[in-house]
Write an enzyme that holds these catalytic residues in place. Sequence first.
Site, PDB file in Angstrom:
ATOM      1  N   GLU A  33     -11.389  -5.949  11.002  1.00 15.59           N
ATOM      2  CA  GLU A  33     -10.428  -7.016  10.717  1.00 15.59           C
ATOM      3  C   GLU A  33     -10.676  -8.141  11.709  1.00 15.59           C
ATOM      4  O   GLU A  33     -10.229  -8.087  12.847  1.00 15.59           O
ATOM      5  CB  GLU A  33      -8.999  -6.495  10.816  1.00 15.59           C
ATOM      6  CG  GLU A  33      -7.999  -7.533  10.427  1.00 15.59           C
ATOM      7  CD  GLU A  33      -6.822  -6.985   9.605  1.00 15.59           C
ATOM      8  OE1 GLU A  33      -5.881  -7.725   9.391  1.00 15.59           O
ATOM      9  OE2 GLU A  33      -6.868  -5.827   9.176  1.00 15.59           O
ATOM     10  N   ASP A  62      -5.511  -8.255   2.019  1.00 15.55           N
ATOM     11  CA  ASP A  62      -5.021  -8.681   3.324  1.00 15.55           C
ATOM     12  C   ASP A  62      -3.680  -9.381   3.125  1.00 15.55           C
ATOM     13  O   ASP A  62      -3.539 -10.214   2.240  1.00 15.55           O
ATOM     14  CB  ASP A  62      -6.019  -9.616   4.023  1.00 15.55           C
ATOM     15  CG  ASP A  62      -5.752  -9.619   5.507  1.00 15.55           C
ATOM     16  OD1 ASP A  62      -5.915  -8.559   6.135  1.00 15.55           O
ATOM     17  OD2 ASP A  62      -5.336 -10.661   6.051  1.00 15.55           O
ATOM     18  N   TYR A 137       6.759  -3.949   7.061  1.00 19.46           N
ATOM     19  CA  TYR A 137       7.863  -4.904   7.133  1.00 19.46           C
ATOM     20  C   TYR A 137       8.879  -4.722   5.995  1.00 19.46           C
ATOM     21  O   TYR A 137       9.822  -5.510   5.884  1.00 19.46           O
ATOM     22  CB  TYR A 137       7.311  -6.344   7.095  1.00 19.46           C
ATOM     23  CG  TYR A 137       6.447  -6.703   8.292  1.00 19.46           C
ATOM     24  CD1 TYR A 137       7.010  -6.852   9.554  1.00 19.46           C
ATOM     25  CD2 TYR A 137       5.068  -6.901   8.182  1.00 19.46           C
ATOM     26  CE1 TYR A 137       6.237  -7.185  10.665  1.00 19.46           C
ATOM     27  CE2 TYR A 137       4.286  -7.232   9.283  1.00 19.46           C
ATOM     28  CZ  TYR A 137       4.869  -7.374  10.513  1.00 19.46           C
ATOM     29  OH  TYR A 137       4.112  -7.698  11.607  1.00 19.46           O
ATOM     30  N   ASP A 138       8.707  -3.715   5.171  1.00 21.35           N
ATOM     31  CA  ASP A 138       9.627  -3.490   4.041  1.00 21.35           C
ATOM     32  C   ASP A 138      11.109  -3.516   4.444  1.00 21.35           C
ATOM     33  O   ASP A 138      11.933  -4.082   3.716  1.00 21.35           O
ATOM     34  CB  ASP A 138       9.334  -2.149   3.349  1.00 21.35           C
ATOM     35  CG  ASP A 138       8.303  -2.285   2.240  1.00 21.35           C
ATOM     36  OD1 ASP A 138       7.806  -3.404   2.023  1.00 21.35           O
ATOM     37  OD2 ASP A 138       7.989  -1.265   1.593  1.00 21.35           O
ATOM     38  N   HIS A 161       4.710  -9.525  -3.410  1.00 19.70           N
ATOM     39  CA  HIS A 161       3.502 -10.337  -3.201  1.00 19.70           C
ATOM     40  C   HIS A 161       2.270  -9.582  -3.716  1.00 19.70           C
ATOM     41  O   HIS A 161       1.370 -10.155  -4.301  1.00 19.70           O
ATOM     42  CB  HIS A 161       3.368 -10.688  -1.713  1.00 19.70           C
ATOM     43  CG  HIS A 161       3.375  -9.499  -0.791  1.00 19.70           C
ATOM     44  ND1 HIS A 161       4.417  -8.602  -0.734  1.00 19.70           N
ATOM     45  CD2 HIS A 161       2.449  -9.032   0.084  1.00 19.70           C
ATOM     46  CE1 HIS A 161       4.136  -7.645   0.142  1.00 19.70           C
ATOM     47  NE2 HIS A 161       2.954  -7.895   0.656  1.00 19.70           N
ATOM     48  N   ARG A 162       2.269  -8.268  -3.483  1.00 21.56           N
ATOM     49  CA  ARG A 162       1.139  -7.433  -3.939  1.00 21.56           C
ATOM     50  C   ARG A 162       1.060  -7.456  -5.470  1.00 21.56           C
ATOM     51  O   ARG A 162      -0.015  -7.606  -6.048  1.00 21.56           O
ATOM     52  CB  ARG A 162       1.346  -5.994  -3.430  1.00 21.56           C
ATOM     53  CG  ARG A 162       0.304  -4.993  -3.869  1.00 21.56           C
ATOM     54  CD  ARG A 162       0.326  -3.756  -2.996  1.00 21.56           C
ATOM     55  NE  ARG A 162       0.087  -4.113  -1.614  1.00 21.56           N
ATOM     56  CZ  ARG A 162       1.050  -4.180  -0.675  1.00 21.56           C
ATOM     57  NH1 ARG A 162       2.298  -3.839  -0.958  1.00 21.56           N
ATOM     58  NH2 ARG A 162       0.754  -4.583   0.545  1.00 21.56           N
TER      59      ARG A 162
HETATM   60  P1  IMP Z   1      -2.800  -6.053   6.597  1.00 24.39           P
HETATM   61  O1  IMP Z   1      -3.438  -6.840   7.713  1.00 24.39           O
HETATM   62  O2  IMP Z   1      -3.203  -6.532   5.266  1.00 24.39           O
HETATM   63  O3  IMP Z   1      -2.955  -4.574   6.728  1.00 24.39           O
HETATM   64  O4  IMP Z   1      -1.223  -6.291   6.624  1.00 24.39           O
HETATM   65  C1  IMP Z   1      -0.533  -6.957   7.631  1.00 24.39           C
HETATM   66  C2  IMP Z   1       0.708  -6.213   8.011  1.00 24.39           C
HETATM   67  O5  IMP Z   1       1.684  -6.366   6.998  1.00 24.39           O
HETATM   68  C3  IMP Z   1       0.522  -4.710   8.233  1.00 24.39           C
HETATM   69  O6  IMP Z   1       1.289  -4.325   9.351  1.00 24.39           O
HETATM   70  C4  IMP Z   1       1.078  -4.108   6.968  1.00 24.39           C
HETATM   71  O7  IMP Z   1       1.628  -2.819   7.198  1.00 24.39           O
HETATM   72  C5  IMP Z   1       2.170  -5.103   6.598  1.00 24.39           C
HETATM   73  N1  IMP Z   1       2.377  -5.143   5.148  1.00 24.39           N
HETATM   74  C6  IMP Z   1       1.528  -5.570   4.195  1.00 24.39           C
HETATM   75  N2  IMP Z   1       2.071  -5.453   2.975  1.00 24.39           N
HETATM   76  C7  IMP Z   1       3.292  -4.927   3.164  1.00 24.39           C
HETATM   77  C8  IMP Z   1       4.322  -4.546   2.267  1.00 24.39           C
HETATM   78  O8  IMP Z   1       4.254  -4.629   1.038  1.00 24.39           O
HETATM   79  N3  IMP Z   1       5.427  -4.053   2.844  1.00 24.39           N
HETATM   80  C9  IMP Z   1       5.569  -3.908   4.193  1.00 24.39           C
HETATM   81  N4  IMP Z   1       4.655  -4.235   5.062  1.00 24.39           N
HETATM   82  C10 IMP Z   1       3.497  -4.735   4.555  1.00 24.39           C
END
Ligand code: IMP
Length: 182
Positions: A33, A62, A137-138, A161-162
Amino acid sequence: MFASSNKNKYEEAKGILAKFGISLRFFKCNLQEMQADTLEEVAFHKALDAFSKCSKPVIIEDDGLFINSLKGFPGPYSSFVFKTIGNEGILKLLKSKRSATFQSVIAYYERKNDVQLFNAAVSGKISQKPIGKKWGYDPIFIPQGQTKTYAQLEEKNLVSHRYLAIKKFANWYLHRQESNDR
Ligand code: IMP
């Protein structure tokens, strides 16, 4: 394949893609990353790394939580910030203005030098305290038009968002298949 170290993301992505008739398998791995100012840059490099590791058509994702009163922090650094100060740390930084967006970039790599990017964002706000369990962050993100956090929402996978980024990918992927079939 969906390459990630995060099974939660995979499970959600799998459920979303199943609605479009696309099946997904998990390729568990730690992806490099790189630190960059945009999710797109990070996603692009993650996709190259993922393909070099699994040698199959691969999706990576991401994400970033962008808090307006903190000028977009943690944004592309959301993963590091979650691991260090976490939700409690973020809540301590906030006063009255709590609006934020949760952003997703899906990257699909199938062939050399061809990375497709699909981005989406959901506006919302940060809750006063963590509510509900689940992951990341849910417990602190409340999407616009809702009174519940992502952690409490049964229909997260219909509004997140996903979901929006994967829907863009699925539409592109299925239309491309259709034109190849003709
Ligand atoms: P990443 O760099 O894509 O893994 O995500 C950045 C941060 O956001 C990580 O700490 C993930 O756990 C968090 N994150 C990404 N998508 C979600 C979500 O749908 N719900 C909660 N946390 C999320």
